[in-house]
Design an enzyme around this catalytic site. Structure first.
Site, short mmCIF file in Angstrom:
data_model
loop_
_atom_site.label_atom_id
_atom_site.label_comp_id
_atom_site.label_asym_id
_atom_site.label_seq_id
_atom_site.Cartn_x
_atom_site.Cartn_y
_atom_site.Cartn_z
N GLN A 45 14.16 40.38 22.07
CA GLN A 45 14.94 39.12 21.28
C GLN A 45 14.53 37.60 20.28
O GLN A 45 14.45 37.59 19.51
CB GLN A 45 16.10 38.63 21.66
N CYS A 163 17.81 30.78 23.63
CA CYS A 163 16.98 30.04 22.61
C CYS A 163 17.54 29.04 21.91
O CYS A 163 17.55 29.13 20.79
CB CYS A 163 16.92 30.89 22.01
N ASP A 295 18.71 34.64 31.52
CA ASP A 295 20.67 33.55 31.30
C ASP A 295 21.13 33.62 32.13
O ASP A 295 21.97 32.95 32.26
CB ASP A 295 20.39 34.17 30.29
N LYS A 303 17.36 28.46 28.60
CA LYS A 303 17.57 30.26 28.28
C LYS A 303 16.50 30.72 27.26
O LYS A 303 17.12 30.99 26.25
CB LYS A 303 18.80 30.42 28.20
N CYS A 338 10.26 27.11 23.45
CA CYS A 338 10.84 27.78 21.99
C CYS A 338 9.99 27.15 20.88
O CYS A 338 9.71 26.35 20.52
CB CYS A 338 12.52 26.25 21.90
P1 FAD Z 1 18.86 39.68 28.14
O1 FAD Z 1 17.07 40.23 27.87
O2 FAD Z 1 19.54 39.71 27.05
O3 FAD Z 1 18.75 41.16 29.88
C1 FAD Z 1 20.48 41.21 30.24
C2 FAD Z 1 20.37 42.96 30.42
O4 FAD Z 1 21.19 42.94 31.47
C3 FAD Z 1 20.70 43.65 29.34
O5 FAD Z 1 20.03 44.91 29.18
C4 FAD Z 1 21.88 44.20 29.20
O6 FAD Z 1 22.59 45.13 28.65
C5 FAD Z 1 22.10 43.74 30.91
N1 FAD Z 1 23.57 43.49 31.28
C6 FAD Z 1 24.82 43.19 31.00
N2 FAD Z 1 25.35 42.92 31.74
C7 FAD Z 1 25.33 44.02 32.75
C8 FAD Z 1 26.53 44.51 33.89
N3 FAD Z 1 27.39 44.01 34.28
N4 FAD Z 1 25.88 45.65 34.54
C9 FAD Z 1 24.10 45.81 33.96
N5 FAD Z 1 23.72 45.60 33.03
C10 FAD Z 1 23.80 44.26 32.20
N6 FAD Z 1 13.11 33.04 24.03
C11 FAD Z 1 12.22 32.87 23.72
O7 FAD Z 1 11.08 32.43 25.07
N7 FAD Z 1 11.32 32.62 22.79
C12 FAD Z 1 12.30 32.69 21.41
O8 FAD Z 1 11.67 32.18 20.51
C13 FAD Z 1 13.19 33.59 21.72
N8 FAD Z 1 14.55 33.94 20.34
C14 FAD Z 1 15.31 33.87 20.81
C15 FAD Z 1 15.80 34.27 19.44
C16 FAD Z 1 17.38 35.15 19.70
C17 FAD Z 1 17.95 35.10 17.53
C18 FAD Z 1 17.57 35.48 20.87
C19 FAD Z 1 19.06 36.48 20.33
C20 FAD Z 1 17.33 35.24 21.30
C21 FAD Z 1 16.36 34.06 21.98
N9 FAD Z 1 15.34 34.29 23.58
C22 FAD Z 1 14.18 33.27 22.77
C23 FAD Z 1 16.47 34.35 24.24
C24 FAD Z 1 15.48 35.47 24.88
O9 FAD Z 1 14.94 36.12 24.73
C25 FAD Z 1 16.45 35.86 26.51
O10 FAD Z 1 16.39 34.12 26.71
C26 FAD Z 1 16.07 36.86 27.29
O11 FAD Z 1 16.26 38.13 26.63
C27 FAD Z 1 16.86 36.33 28.36
O12 FAD Z 1 16.38 37.37 29.33
P2 FAD Z 1 17.76 38.19 30.36
O13 FAD Z 1 17.28 39.39 31.01
O14 FAD Z 1 18.23 36.75 31.80
O15 FAD Z 1 18.58 38.55 29.60
#
Ligand code: FAD
Length: 408
Positions: A45, A163, A295, A303, A338
């Site tokens: 992302q 982010c 997150d 986050k 960030c």
């Molecule tokens: P995610 O990567 O979102 O993954 C969550 C997963 O859980 C998904 O695959 C989803 O399908 C799954 N899921 C959801 N609900 C369920 C359920 N009920 N059962 C089973 N699975 C489920 N971070 C940085 O470090 N630097 C940056 O520059 C940065 N820029 C960003 C820019 C944008 C536009 C965005 C949107 C995000 C950015 N981020 C950045 C943030 C970063 O992408 C997230 O903080 C990171 O992806 C968090 O990881 P995560 O695994 O918690 O969530």
């Protein structure tokens, strides 16, 4: 009794879930891990800001989920719908149940587009876009290139969001394009932020304010998007002095964000709806055999994927100790990062831990994160995507080894 059971069950195969699985397997190859994840694809992302700025092709940010599942992990292609931690069990969308010895909760944060009236219908058309969806980030770049004059609005909702810098990153890259194209003077740019500050860590604000001034951005704090009328090209904001409606030619929207419903409704939730874990050990405060990262955790860090990169090794150590009937031994200091893309080719690299304490990865003589720098851009544009796919998701903990326990 659950239909199946695993030593370690991970909910979510995003940045945090995959990194945690990889880090656990690095420490104990062959251990029984299952990941519950409904999506066919896995996204980098942080790359979407670059897609919206015309730097990356969106195809480079998304890969098949199967390709990032660590070898030996059982992928359960389902969504979790409820948690029964008293019974060490999770219920899936198809009605099945899965048991565990240790649970790792990593379902991310939910983008609540529906909280803004009229938004869902108009996203991707009428000049309304968002870098928060892979399919819309290319539309951001399309709109930026098309706009030669008029009004552009960039919005930021109330915290928490993933982010927190991304709403303004989209704006600076757009302004830089308009400046280079010689049309910036014809465009009124508004940054309408529901919060009261431009960025949550004060040390980075002076450099950002310089760009706000340079691009002639009209900064409106305490201005929260509540409704959009796409065809009429106007948006309504709640402000301290009441609601106002503003016209636009293009608008980049960042949606309000909340804990996934299944988590918020569960016994695992804190008041915020996120998984209620200790901010250092990432162990659940009521269920010792449950951990959370990414997150979806309640920890008060920024986050970001950068945070998940540092959390995964901590979770790996503490999960394995839990399986061995020992207490946690690793601690997370709240690191998040960030990279603020203030112009094409330069970044203000915010890196900080709990309490807004600066936590630079490099010595200041090499890279001063509070100043716009080319080296930081190279890091974001070239190094970080590679480190993500080949390091973080593979359990290679470059500059991210687990810290020891932190005194509370
Ligand atoms: P995610 O990567 O979102 O993954 C969550 C997963 O859980 C998904 O695959 C989803 O399908 C799954 N899921 C959801 N609900 C369920 C359920 N009920 N059962 C089973 N699975 C489920 N971070 C940085 O470090 N630097 C940056 O520059 C940065 N820029 C960003 C820019 C944008 C536009 C965005 C949107 C995000 C950015 N981020 C950045 C943030 C970063 O992408 C997230 O903080 C990171 O992806 C968090 O990881 P995560 O695994 O918690 O969530």
């Amino acid at each position: 009794m659950p239909s199946t059971s695993h030593s370690i069950l991970i909910i979510g195969g995003g940045s945090a879930g995959i990194a945690a699985a990889a880090s656990i397997l690095k420490r104990r190859p062959g251990i029984d891990i299952a990941i519950v994840e409904p999506s066919d694809t896995h996204a980098y992302q942080p790359g979407w800001t670059m897609v919206g700025g015309g730097v990356f092709d969106v195809a480079t940010t998304v890969r098949p989920m199967a390709s990032v599942m660590p070898k030996g992990v059982r992928w359960i292609k389902q969504a979790a719908v409820s948690f029964q931690p008293e019974d060490n069990q999770v219920t899936l969308k198809d009605g099945g149940t899965v048991g565990y010895d240790v649970l790792v909760v990593a379902p991310g944060i939910r983008l609540a587009w529906e909280k803004i009236a009229g938004l869902t219908e108009t996203l991707g058309q009428n000049g309304v876009t968002s870098n928060y969806r892979a399919d819309l980030a290319p539309y951001t770049w399309e709109l930026v290139q098309q706009l030669r004059g008029g009004k552009a609005i960039f919005t930021q909702p109330a915290m928490p969001i993933k982010c927190a810098g991304a709403p303004q990153k989209a704006m600076y890259l757009a302004c830089d394009h308009w400046r280079r194209a010689g049309v910036l003077d014809n465009i009124q740019v508004d940054f309408r932020n529901a919060g009261g500050v431009l960025f949550g860590v004060a040390d980075y604000v002076p450099a950002l304010m310089e760009y706000v001034g340079k691009y002639g951005i009209n900064l409106e704090l305490g201005s929260n998007l509540v409704a959009v009328d796409g065809p009429a090209r106007c948006a309504t904001f709640a402000t301290t002095s009441g609601e106002i409606t503003v016209d636009f030619d293009m608008m980049h929207v960042v949606p309000p964000q909340v804990a996934p419903q299944c988590l918020a409704d569960s016994p695992l939730a804190a008041d915020s709806g996120f998984a209620d874990v200790d901010q250092h050990t990432l162990q659940h405060v009521r269920y010792p055999n449950v951990f959370a990262l990414g997150d979806g955790g309640s920890t008060p860090n920024a986050k970001t994927a950068a945070a998940a990169r540092k959390q995964a090794p901590v979770v790996a150590v503490n999960v394995l100790r839990q399986l061995d009937s020992k207490g946690p031994a690793a601690g997370y200091d709240g690191y998040g990062s960030c990279p603020l893309t203030v112009e094409r080719g330069k970044i203000v690299l915010a890196e900080f831990a709990y309490g807004g304490k600066l936590a630079p990865s490099f010595p200041t003589w090499l890279l001063d994160g509070t100043k716009p720098a080319r080296l930081s851009w190279m890091l974001k544009a070239d190094a970080l995507p590679w480190i993500y796919w080949n390091g973080m998701l593979k359990g290679r903990e470059w500059l991210a080894g687990p810290g020891g326990l932190i005194a509370q």
